[in-house]
Design a protein around this motif. Structure first.
Motif, mmCIF file in Angstrom:
data_model
loop_
_atom_site.group_PDB
_atom_site.id
_atom_site.type_symbol
_atom_site.label_atom_id
_atom_site.label_comp_id
_atom_site.label_asym_id
_atom_site.label_seq_id
_atom_site.Cartn_x
_atom_site.Cartn_y
_atom_site.Cartn_z
ATOM 1 N N ALA A 3 5.985 6.062 -4.053
ATOM 2 C CA ALA A 3 4.463 6.731 -4.942
ATOM 3 C C ALA A 3 4.797 7.124 -6.345
ATOM 4 C CB ALA A 3 3.680 6.886 -3.591
ATOM 5 N N VAL A 4 3.894 6.114 -6.665
ATOM 6 C CA VAL A 4 4.321 6.102 -8.729
ATOM 7 C C VAL A 4 2.612 6.937 -9.137
ATOM 8 C CG1 VAL A 4 4.518 4.900 -9.033
ATOM 9 C CG2 VAL A 4 5.101 5.769 -10.576
ATOM 10 N N GLU A 5 2.781 8.030 -9.649
ATOM 11 C CA GLU A 5 2.111 8.569 -10.532
ATOM 12 C C GLU A 5 0.244 8.419 -9.391
ATOM 13 O OE1 GLU A 5 1.283 10.244 -13.675
ATOM 14 O OE2 GLU A 5 3.622 9.764 -13.955
ATOM 15 N N ASP A 6 -1.074 8.436 -9.832
ATOM 16 C CA ASP A 6 -1.760 8.270 -9.085
ATOM 17 C C ASP A 6 -1.919 7.696 -7.740
ATOM 18 O OD1 ASP A 6 -3.418 9.985 -10.828
ATOM 19 O OD2 ASP A 6 -4.238 7.635 -11.369
ATOM 20 N N GLY A 7 -0.399 7.482 -7.343
ATOM 21 C CA GLY A 7 -0.572 6.659 -5.751
ATOM 22 C C GLY A 7 0.051 7.273 -5.049
ATOM 23 N N THR A 8 0.449 8.865 -5.693
ATOM 24 C CA THR A 8 1.356 9.706 -4.251
ATOM 25 C C THR A 8 -0.035 10.329 -3.443
ATOM 26 O OG1 THR A 8 0.267 11.214 -6.561
ATOM 27 C CG2 THR A 8 3.102 10.595 -6.272
ATOM 28 N N ARG A 9 -1.408 9.913 -4.522
ATOM 29 C CA ARG A 9 -2.737 11.306 -3.549
ATOM 30 C C ARG A 9 -2.908 9.824 -2.417
ATOM 31 N NH1 ARG A 9 -7.346 10.597 -8.252
ATOM 32 N NH2 ARG A 9 -6.081 11.818 -10.091
ATOM 33 N N LYS A 10 -2.490 9.072 -2.102
ATOM 34 C CA LYS A 10 -2.433 8.100 -0.748
ATOM 35 C C LYS A 10 -1.084 8.495 0.395
ATOM 36 C CE LYS A 10 -3.681 3.571 -2.722
ATOM 37 N NZ LYS A 10 -5.206 3.629 -2.641
ATOM 38 N N LEU A 11 -0.446 9.795 -0.463
ATOM 39 C CA LEU A 11 0.649 9.817 0.270
ATOM 40 C C LEU A 11 0.419 10.519 2.075
ATOM 41 C CD1 LEU A 11 3.360 9.948 -1.672
ATOM 42 C CD2 LEU A 11 3.556 8.175 -0.255
ATOM 43 N N GLY A 12 -1.277 11.477 1.664
ATOM 44 C CA GLY A 12 -1.286 11.835 2.386
ATOM 45 C C GLY A 12 -2.504 11.417 3.802
ATOM 46 N N MET A 13 -2.773 10.123 3.308
ATOM 47 C CA MET A 13 -3.134 9.131 4.600
ATOM 48 C C MET A 13 -2.148 8.567 5.384
ATOM 49 S SD MET A 13 -6.111 6.056 3.813
ATOM 50 C CE MET A 13 -4.402 5.507 2.189
ATOM 51 N N LEU A 14 -1.056 8.246 3.710
ATOM 52 C CA LEU A 14 -0.074 7.674 5.230
ATOM 53 C C LEU A 14 0.870 8.867 5.678
ATOM 54 C CD1 LEU A 14 1.220 5.725 2.164
ATOM 55 C CD2 LEU A 14 -0.579 4.959 3.933
ATOM 56 N N HIS A 15 1.343 9.705 5.670
ATOM 57 C CA HIS A 15 1.404 10.851 6.603
ATOM 58 C C HIS A 15 0.663 11.006 7.866
ATOM 59 C CE1 HIS A 15 5.775 12.129 4.185
ATOM 60 N NE2 HIS A 15 4.549 12.548 2.976
ATOM 61 N N ALA A 16 -0.494 10.931 7.497
ATOM 62 C CA ALA A 16 -1.268 11.241 8.960
ATOM 63 C C ALA A 16 -1.502 9.935 9.906
ATOM 64 C CB ALA A 16 -3.142 11.472 8.476
ATOM 65 N N ALA A 17 -1.364 9.281 8.544
ATOM 66 C CA ALA A 17 -1.281 6.917 9.952
ATOM 67 C C ALA A 17 0.373 7.452 11.070
ATOM 68 C CB ALA A 17 -1.042 6.279 9.265
ATOM 69 N N GLN A 18 1.061 8.292 10.985
ATOM 70 C CA GLN A 18 2.016 8.627 11.488
ATOM 71 C C GLN A 18 2.734 6.993 11.548
ATOM 72 O OE1 GLN A 18 2.743 11.000 14.860
ATOM 73 N NE2 GLN A 18 0.447 11.938 14.168
ATOM 74 N N PHE A 19 3.252 6.272 10.844
ATOM 75 C CA PHE A 19 3.664 4.972 10.800
ATOM 76 C C PHE A 19 4.980 4.600 11.490
ATOM 77 C CE2 PHE A 19 1.425 3.938 6.344
ATOM 78 C CZ PHE A 19 0.439 2.919 7.322
ATOM 79 N N PRO A 20 5.137 4.494 12.820
ATOM 80 C CA PRO A 20 6.234 3.791 13.107
ATOM 81 C C PRO A 20 6.939 3.516 12.463
ATOM 82 C CG PRO A 20 4.732 2.097 13.952
ATOM 83 C CD PRO A 20 4.523 3.138 12.997
ATOM 84 N N SER A 21 8.897 4.106 12.415
ATOM 85 C CA SER A 21 9.823 2.920 11.978
ATOM 86 C C SER A 21 10.435 2.716 12.642
ATOM 87 C CB SER A 21 10.804 4.200 10.936
ATOM 88 O OG SER A 21 9.529 4.347 9.889
#
Length: 340
Positions: free
Chosen positions: A110-128
């Protein structure tokens, strides 16, 4: 793209994108390379005009003393890049889940303001999803083919059918752990719907890696390829799984390659190769990935923390207490060795 203003290009650098990390490259090196490339490209674009300053000048062409001074605006040399340096000297970049140096594959950034979305993405616990290539016959101290060989074993008795049975058994153990730590009553309709949609996730952060799906894609003795979908994983855990498969086969094995092929809605089609880690390609990738990080896409993965059964909490506390005791003993022994 090169004809646009740097300010316009910078405003477009707000979002999430994915890159393909090559093996042998540290995650921090990937971040630094992307950051430097973006700054270089931004500073090569057409920059804003210099700031102006008010200056009072003496008009040498006038003889009248009342008209000898004139007020004018001139460019401020204090704002010149040669005086203060490049216009763009820093840009915020963060990653979602890094890969270790030996692994390759997709890395969501994520770059600049996109880093704010990382909290939501971490909480989603995306499977890899990973592709793990292994080789039977040897074992090393690092569980990969770059470590020191500590054991050799026969492998001619291993067959595809045996590997399939072992992989299925290992997957069942982890699926049982997933249902246990999900915080959902397994007799409820909610548990059924989540299981059907593949959205069961651990409800606590401090849990070991859990495998959701695992299968053998290819086997040609002594080489094999495993596809594994998991959460909360680390590079050492992934390589150790190849080692564990070798042990279950009454042999030994090492991981020769670990590659992440997807992370949640992101896959290899969204990942930029190293030669494309530049402003134009990243700006385009941000626009392509915007639909993937909308709330309606992320929320199906996200689940609020649930209350786990009391006996599960008790077991976790006992495990943590044992780990603390082991750490204290290790520290005590190390201090005794240093004193002697």
């Amino acid at each position: 793209m090169r004809s646009k203003l740097a300010e316009v290009a910078y405003r477009g650098l707000n979002g999430v994108f994915a890159v393909y990390k090559p093996p042998g490259m540290a995650a921090l090196q990937v971040k630094t390379t992307v950051q430097l490339n973006l700054l270089k490209d931004l500073n090569s674009l057409k920059q804003r005009p210099l700031k102006t300053m008010v200056k009072i000048l003496r008009d040498t062409g006038q003889t009248d003393e009342t008209k000898a001074l004139t007020v004018t605006e001139v460019p401020s040399l204090a704002d010149h890049p040669l005086a203060i340096g490049p216009r763009y000297q820093d840009i915020g970049i963060r990653w979602l889940t890094p890969l270790d140096r030996m692994a390759s594959g997709i890395m969501v950034m994520a770059v600049e303001d996109g880093t704010r979305k990382l909290g939501m993405l971490h909480a989603a616990q995306f499977p890899s999803v990973y592709e793990i290539k292994g080789r039977l016959g040897i074992a090393t101290d690092t569980f990969d083919d770059t470590g020191k060989v500590i054991e050799k074993a026969t492998h001619h008795h291993v067959t595809r059918e045996k590997i399939d049975r072992v992989v299925a058994a290992m997957m069942r153990v982890h699926q049982s752990a997933m249902t246990r730590f999900s915080g959902v009553d397994m007799q409820s309709q909610e548990a059924y719907e989540l299981a059907v949609r593949g959205l069961l996730r651990p409800s606590l952060d401090k849990l070991p890696p859990i495998i959701l799906r695992m299968k053998c894609l290819h086997f040609e003795n002594p080489d094999f390829t495993i596809e594994m979908e998991c959460v909360k994983e680390e590079g050492a855990f992934l390589r150790k799984m190849a080692h564990e498969i070798g042990l279950e086969m009454k042999s030994a094995a090492v991981a020769t390659q670990v590659r992440r092929i997807s992370q949640g809605p992101f896959n290899l089609e969204h990942a930029l190769l190293k030669k494309h880690w530049k402003l134009d390609y990243i700006s385009e990738a941000i626009q392509i990935c915007k639909p993937l990080v909308k709330k309606k896409k992320v929320l199906p993965y996200y689940k609020m923390k649930r209350t786990l059964p009391e006996e599960v909490f008790k077991e976790l506390k006992e495990t943590e207490a044992k780990l603390d005791i082991m750490k204290k003993r290790t520290t005590f022994l190390e201090s005794g060795d240093n004193a002697s």
